[in-house]
Design a protein around this motif. Structure first.
Motif, PDB file in Angstrom:
ATOM      1  N   GLU A 214      14.486 -26.840  80.231  1.00  0.00           N
ATOM      2  CA  GLU A 214      13.410 -26.221  80.657  1.00  0.00           C
ATOM      3  C   GLU A 214      13.407 -26.639  82.234  1.00  0.00           C
ATOM      4  O   GLU A 214      12.785 -25.483  83.155  1.00  0.00           O
ATOM      5  N   ILE A 215      14.335 -27.600  82.980  1.00  0.00           N
ATOM      6  CA  ILE A 215      14.351 -27.573  83.824  1.00  0.00           C
ATOM      7  C   ILE A 215      14.689 -26.515  84.518  1.00  0.00           C
ATOM      8  O   ILE A 215      15.216 -25.780  85.584  1.00  0.00           O
ATOM      9  N   ALA A 216      15.976 -25.713  83.842  1.00  0.00           N
ATOM     10  CA  ALA A 216      17.575 -24.925  83.688  1.00  0.00           C
ATOM     11  C   ALA A 216      16.545 -24.192  84.830  1.00  0.00           C
ATOM     12  O   ALA A 216      16.996 -23.549  85.221  1.00  0.00           O
ATOM     13  N   ALA A 217      15.875 -23.565  83.425  1.00  0.00           N
ATOM     14  CA  ALA A 217      15.667 -22.389  83.369  1.00  0.00           C
ATOM     15  C   ALA A 217      14.130 -22.429  84.791  1.00  0.00           C
ATOM     16  O   ALA A 217      13.854 -21.044  85.182  1.00  0.00           O
ATOM     17  N   MET A 218      13.533 -23.609  84.825  1.00  0.00           N
ATOM     18  CA  MET A 218      12.643 -23.529  85.933  1.00  0.00           C
ATOM     19  C   MET A 218      13.767 -23.726  87.108  1.00  0.00           C
ATOM     20  O   MET A 218      13.703 -22.869  88.366  1.00  0.00           O
ATOM     21  N   VAL A 219      14.870 -24.097  87.320  1.00  0.00           N
ATOM     22  CA  VAL A 219      15.665 -23.451  88.424  1.00  0.00           C
ATOM     23  C   VAL A 219      15.812 -22.662  88.582  1.00  0.00           C
ATOM     24  O   VAL A 219      16.288 -21.953  89.689  1.00  0.00           O
ATOM     25  N   SER A 220      16.628 -21.612  87.496  1.00  0.00           N
ATOM     26  CA  SER A 220      17.491 -20.704  87.765  1.00  0.00           C
ATOM     27  C   SER A 220      16.102 -19.177  88.542  1.00  0.00           C
ATOM     28  O   SER A 220      16.664 -18.862  88.794  1.00  0.00           O
ATOM     29  N   ASP A 221      14.827 -20.086  87.598  1.00  0.00           N
ATOM     30  CA  ASP A 221      13.759 -19.135  88.309  1.00  0.00           C
ATOM     31  C   ASP A 221      13.501 -18.608  89.967  1.00  0.00           C
ATOM     32  O   ASP A 221      13.213 -18.296  90.542  1.00  0.00           O
ATOM     33  N   GLN A 286       6.892 -27.319  92.782  1.00  0.00           N
ATOM     34  CA  GLN A 286       6.560 -26.927  93.717  1.00  0.00           C
ATOM     35  C   GLN A 286       7.966 -28.122  95.052  1.00  0.00           C
ATOM     36  O   GLN A 286       8.486 -27.245  95.545  1.00  0.00           O
ATOM     37  N   PHE A 287       8.227 -28.964  94.322  1.00  0.00           N
ATOM     38  CA  PHE A 287       9.665 -29.838  94.174  1.00  0.00           C
ATOM     39  C   PHE A 287      10.087 -29.045  94.992  1.00  0.00           C
ATOM     40  O   PHE A 287      11.574 -28.853  95.713  1.00  0.00           O
ATOM     41  N   LEU A 288      10.330 -27.826  92.922  1.00  0.00           N
ATOM     42  CA  LEU A 288      11.955 -27.183  94.279  1.00  0.00           C
ATOM     43  C   LEU A 288      12.167 -25.954  94.671  1.00  0.00           C
ATOM     44  O   LEU A 288      13.225 -25.889  95.254  1.00  0.00           O
ATOM     45  N   GLU A 289      10.778 -25.435  94.716  1.00  0.00           N
ATOM     46  CA  GLU A 289      10.502 -24.307  95.781  1.00  0.00           C
ATOM     47  C   GLU A 289      10.298 -24.392  97.251  1.00  0.00           C
ATOM     48  O   GLU A 289      10.951 -24.368  98.434  1.00  0.00           O
ATOM     49  N   ALA A 290      10.312 -26.386  97.722  1.00  0.00           N
ATOM     50  CA  ALA A 290      10.476 -26.775  98.777  1.00  0.00           C
ATOM     51  C   ALA A 290      11.171 -26.983  99.210  1.00  0.00           C
ATOM     52  O   ALA A 290      11.761 -27.019 100.299  1.00  0.00           O
ATOM     53  N   ASN A 291      12.380 -27.309  97.945  1.00  0.00           N
ATOM     54  CA  ASN A 291      13.871 -27.963  98.244  1.00  0.00           C
ATOM     55  C   ASN A 291      14.966 -26.937  97.774  1.00  0.00           C
ATOM     56  O   ASN A 291      15.888 -27.524  97.911  1.00  0.00           O
ATOM     57  N   LYS A 292      14.419 -25.451  97.491  1.00  0.00           N
ATOM     58  CA  LYS A 292      15.395 -24.509  97.497  1.00  0.00           C
ATOM     59  C   LYS A 292      16.324 -24.551  98.414  1.00  0.00           C
ATOM     60  O   LYS A 292      18.008 -24.328  97.316  1.00  0.00           O
ATOM     61  N   THR A 293      16.474 -24.357  99.731  1.00  0.00           N
ATOM     62  CA  THR A 293      17.920 -24.009 100.381  1.00  0.00           C
ATOM     63  C   THR A 293      18.475 -25.263 100.128  1.00  0.00           C
ATOM     64  O   THR A 293      19.599 -25.200 100.578  1.00  0.00           O
TER      65      THR A 293
END
Length: 297
Positions: A214-221, A286-293
């Protein structure tokens, strides 16, 4: 009269965040905050704000007793001595507990981990279990924070996994509710500042538990990059982590996290962060979006 609140390990990420929350969110007067560290020069910025900065060495109980003198409530942040070949970390923690008792501290707070019993797959769980037992035996009223896994810990695996498109894990379908370090710090600071005299144990987690898939799917998204989860046995994962250049003991510790997740021992979700801090914790998305770069390297 305001109690004197002491934070050990104040030059670390969690300790510094706790001190900042004491000053900013909890509005504790700087003169009532004591920050300890092995190297006081690292906390010159806090000293400039009026915080009392003291030297404290967890390998020197006398220095701890001196540092704790005059403190009413002491937060012991677990040290980073993850040595699988010795009990140094547990000895450090026990020295801090003994120093707190000798200094007449009225309330002891400690950062532990969820389910630290001796049956835990996590290789350093015994350090936390032994420290909790020492705190309870001291007779000092206590607050124990069983800190869940940081969202920031995902930086250990995700950037390399995203780059290769493959995330190797042995966590199977185990769930974990990663929590932002700053949310944890806010909750701990609020409890430290609360003046509570009752002995309490809180498990601090994020707002929702996910499987690795589920985390991987969120990361891909979030990143737009495909990420395939590949389940492997613990032994194979250990060899893979070692091949990436990490020392064997650290590789074994990392893999023990996955074994712990697989066992279901860190699948819990609590509202303790929000209850203590009064603010909603950051979600994993929110964490993934904030740290995408940063995740994309």
């Amino acid at each position: 009269m305001t109690e004197n609140l002491l934070v050990t390990g104040a030059s670390g990420h969690l300790g510094r965040a706790v001190v900042n929350h004491l000053l900013d969110a909890q509005k504790i007067p700087p003169a009532s905050v004591i920050a300890t560290t092995r190297n006081p020069e690292n906390l010159a910025d806090l000293a400039a704000r009026g915080v009392s900065v003291r030297a404290a060495d967890f390998d020197d109980q006398a220095s701890l007793e001196k540092a704790f003198t005059g403190a009413d409530r002491v937060l012991i942040i677990s040290t980073g001595e993850l040595d699988l070949k010795s009990d140094r970390r547990l000895r450090q923690h026990k020295a801090a507990v003994a120093a707190a008792k000798a200094a007449g501290v009225s309330h002891l707070l400690y950062t532990s981990m969820p389910n630290p019993e001796p049956t835990s797959p996590v290789l350093f769980a015994g350090d936390h279990y032994g420290t909790e037992q020492a705190i309870k035996a001291s007779g000092i009223p206590y607050t124990i924070f069983r800190n869940g896994w940081y969202q920031e810990n995902l930086f250990l695996a995700l950037p390399q996994a995203i780059a290769s498109g493959k995330w190797y894990t042995s966590a199977a379908d185990g769930r974990i509710a990663h929590v932002a370090r700053d949310d944890m710090a806010a909750a701990i600071a609020a409890s430290l500042a609360s003046g509570s005299k009752e002995s309490q144990i809180y498990t601090l987690t994020g707002p929702e538990a996910y499987t690795t898939t589920e985390i991987a799917a969120m990361v891909s998204d979030v990143t737009g990059k495909p990420l395939e989860v590949i389940q492997v046995p613990d032994e194979a994962l250990t060899e893979g982590v070692k091949a990436a250049g990490l020392p064997e003991d650290f590789a074994r510790i990392i893999v023990s996290f996955d074994a712990n997740t697989r066992s279901g021992r860190i699948a819990m979700v609590t509202d303790a962060v929000e209850t203590l801090s009064g603010r909603k914790p950051r979600t994993l998305k929110q964490f993934l979006e904030a740290n995408k770069t940063a995740l994309l390297g």
